[in-house]
Design an enzyme around this catalytic site. Structure first.
Site, PDB file in Angstrom:
ATOM      1  N   GLU A  18     -27.787 -30.952 -49.929  1.00  0.00           N
ATOM      2  CA  GLU A  18     -27.983 -31.633 -48.637  1.00  0.00           C
ATOM      3  C   GLU A  18     -29.001 -30.897 -47.759  1.00  0.00           C
ATOM      4  O   GLU A  18     -29.024 -31.089 -46.541  1.00  0.00           O
ATOM      5  CB  GLU A  18     -26.650 -31.797 -47.891  1.00  0.00           C
ATOM      6  CG  GLU A  18     -25.562 -32.541 -48.638  1.00  0.00           C
ATOM      7  CD  GLU A  18     -25.832 -34.031 -48.874  1.00  0.00           C
ATOM      8  OE1 GLU A  18     -26.910 -34.510 -48.482  1.00  0.00           O
ATOM      9  OE2 GLU A  18     -24.961 -34.696 -49.466  1.00  0.00           O
ATOM     10  N   HIS A  48     -21.087 -29.553 -43.254  1.00  0.00           N
ATOM     11  CA  HIS A  48     -20.740 -30.808 -43.920  1.00  0.00           C
ATOM     12  C   HIS A  48     -19.458 -30.594 -44.706  1.00  0.00           C
ATOM     13  O   HIS A  48     -19.362 -29.651 -45.495  1.00  0.00           O
ATOM     14  CB  HIS A  48     -21.880 -31.218 -44.853  1.00  0.00           C
ATOM     15  CG  HIS A  48     -21.531 -32.352 -45.768  1.00  0.00           C
ATOM     16  ND1 HIS A  48     -21.095 -33.574 -45.309  1.00  0.00           N
ATOM     17  CD2 HIS A  48     -21.552 -32.452 -47.120  1.00  0.00           C
ATOM     18  CE1 HIS A  48     -20.868 -34.370 -46.337  1.00  0.00           C
ATOM     19  NE2 HIS A  48     -21.128 -33.716 -47.454  1.00  0.00           N
ATOM     20  N   HIS A  72     -15.676 -32.737 -46.456  1.00  0.00           N
ATOM     21  CA  HIS A  72     -15.092 -33.980 -46.978  1.00  0.00           C
ATOM     22  C   HIS A  72     -13.629 -34.084 -46.521  1.00  0.00           C
ATOM     23  O   HIS A  72     -12.715 -34.028 -47.351  1.00  0.00           O
ATOM     24  CB  HIS A  72     -15.139 -33.997 -48.504  1.00  0.00           C
ATOM     25  CG  HIS A  72     -16.518 -34.022 -49.102  1.00  0.00           C
ATOM     26  ND1 HIS A  72     -16.736 -33.937 -50.461  1.00  0.00           N
ATOM     27  CD2 HIS A  72     -17.735 -34.142 -48.544  1.00  0.00           C
ATOM     28  CE1 HIS A  72     -18.035 -33.995 -50.715  1.00  0.00           C
ATOM     29  NE2 HIS A  72     -18.672 -34.099 -49.559  1.00  0.00           N
ATOM     30  N   GLU A 119      -7.806 -33.937 -27.171  1.00  0.00           N
ATOM     31  CA  GLU A 119      -8.940 -33.016 -27.355  1.00  0.00           C
ATOM     32  C   GLU A 119     -10.213 -33.780 -27.694  1.00  0.00           C
ATOM     33  O   GLU A 119     -11.316 -33.315 -27.415  1.00  0.00           O
ATOM     34  CB  GLU A 119      -8.660 -32.052 -28.521  1.00  0.00           C
ATOM     35  CG  GLU A 119      -7.726 -30.921 -28.226  1.00  0.00           C
ATOM     36  CD  GLU A 119      -8.256 -29.980 -27.150  1.00  0.00           C
ATOM     37  OE1 GLU A 119      -9.430 -29.595 -27.214  1.00  0.00           O
ATOM     38  OE2 GLU A 119      -7.487 -29.660 -26.228  1.00  0.00           O
ATOM     39  N   HIS A 147     -17.801 -40.865 -47.562  1.00  0.00           N
ATOM     40  CA  HIS A 147     -18.272 -39.588 -48.114  1.00  0.00           C
ATOM     41  C   HIS A 147     -17.767 -38.385 -47.315  1.00  0.00           C
ATOM     42  O   HIS A 147     -17.031 -37.559 -47.847  1.00  0.00           O
ATOM     43  CB  HIS A 147     -19.807 -39.605 -48.187  1.00  0.00           C
ATOM     44  CG  HIS A 147     -20.402 -38.321 -48.665  1.00  0.00           C
ATOM     45  ND1 HIS A 147     -21.683 -38.222 -49.128  1.00  0.00           N
ATOM     46  CD2 HIS A 147     -19.919 -37.053 -48.727  1.00  0.00           C
ATOM     47  CE1 HIS A 147     -21.943 -36.964 -49.484  1.00  0.00           C
ATOM     48  NE2 HIS A 147     -20.887 -36.241 -49.238  1.00  0.00           N
TER      49      HIS A 147
HETATM   50  O1  2HA Z   1     -22.481 -30.091 -51.641  1.00  0.00           O
HETATM   51  O2  2HA Z   1     -20.880 -32.398 -50.504  1.00  0.00           O
HETATM   52  O3  2HA Z   1     -22.801 -34.134 -50.237  1.00  0.00           O
HETATM   53  C1  2HA Z   1     -21.873 -31.185 -52.231  1.00  0.00           C
HETATM   54  C2  2HA Z   1     -21.804 -32.292 -51.278  1.00  0.00           C
HETATM   55  C3  2HA Z   1     -22.906 -33.250 -51.278  1.00  0.00           C
HETATM   56 ZN    ZN Z   2     -20.734 -34.218 -49.436  1.00  0.00          ZN
END
Ligand code: 2HA
Ligand code: ZN
Length: 282
Positions: free
Chosen positions: A115, A139, A141, A169, A210
């Site tokens: 990314e 980032h 998940h 919050e 995602h």
């Molecule tokens: O790094 O999360 O979006 C792996 C990921 C790609």
């Molecule tokens: Zn990801």
């Protein structure tokens, strides 16, 4: 002092480890970057490998010319970072045009996160907003937030309003709201461009189906942004599973909160009509 012992590297590793413990990083999911300060660079530049080859970036970032960024590696697992920092993370230095980088430390036999286009685009944008802040881009998940992208409309205002109501919050931390990007191919320049557009208005951008990107001033701030979002999403999911809201925080309540804490709440999210009469419907 070795680079992995410096305080900003330790704080980076701690965030990665904490995120993993929260379950936000299955396999090699997620990535993290930190735009280093001048003092950070001074503390470690003597250990940099300045013979490393320059690697072009697809979309040049002249605003980051000469910057050094500590980041996670492609295919690396957050759970391994504390045990093996030099294999899993590294420092890249951007050249004077911002159109190429070299790995000056770490990422042994590896390369930066897939990314990278999004990290660079957002780092450049946020640097123009306040160069001393906005240094950490994360980032992850987080499952509840991802689940909501299958249920709530892919709409910034609707998403923002739901999450504001879930955890008080949330409006305090995200008065400007939250951006939602429809499905994009991970690692693509299109994903970077779409995230960049939303990051002009927000500090948190959700990629539908995602995960989430947040940009914070330091590691605690950044972890907190992700944590507040995911907690709000968890409550939202539980309410939906219970059959929907029967009562909630109202626009008037949110306005009173804004007055008390001097917040400028996102107008579009504030004016959304409340729909509490239809259990399960949002
Ligand atoms: O790094 O999360 O979006 C792996 C990921 C790609
Ligand atoms: Zn990801």
């Amino acid at each position: 002092m070795r680079i992995e012992e410096l305080s900003f590297v330790k704080a980076f590793i701690r965030l990665a480890t904490d995120g993993d413990r929260r379950g936000w990083h299955e396999r090699n999911g997620g990535n993290l970057s930190y735009r280093m300060t001048g003092a950070d660079i001074n503390a470690c530049s003597a250990q940099f490998d300045t013979a490393a080859p320059w690697i072009p970036v697809k979309t040049a970032v002249p605003l980051l010319a000469g910057d050094c960024i500590l980041l996670t590696g492609s295919g690396k697992c957050m759970r391994n970072i504390a045990a093996a920092p030099t294999d899993t993370v590294g420092i890249i230095e951007l050249n004077g045009r911002g159109d190429a980088y070299r790995i000056v430390w770490g990422l042994i036999k590896s390369r930066p996160t897939s990314e990278l286009p999004t990290h660079l685009a957002v780092a450049a944008l946020k640097k123009t907003e306040d160069a001393e802040k906005n240094r950490v881009i994360y980032h992850a998940h987080p499952a509840h937030l991802i689940a909501l992208t299958f249920i709530l409309p892919i709409d910034d205002a609707r998403f923002t309003r739901e999450l504001w109501e879930m955890d008080i919050e949330n409006p305090l931390v995200f008065p400007e709201g939250i951006g939602i990007v429809p499905w994009v191919i991970p690692g693509s320049e299109a994903a970077a461009a779409a995230t960049l557009e939303k990051m002009k208005s927000y500090r948190a951008v959700v990629w539908a189906h995602h995960g989430t990107f947040v940009c914070g001033d330091d590691f605690d701030d950044t972890f907190g942004l992700m944590d507040v979002l995911e907690k709000s999403a968890q409550i939202c999911g539980e309410i939906i599973a219970m059959g929907g809201k029967r009562q909630s925080v109202t626009a008037a309540d949110l306005n009173a909160l804004a007055d008390m804490y001097n917040l400028h709440l996102n107008e579009a999210a504030l004016v959304i009509e409340e729909r509490r009469d239809c259990p399960g419907e949002i």
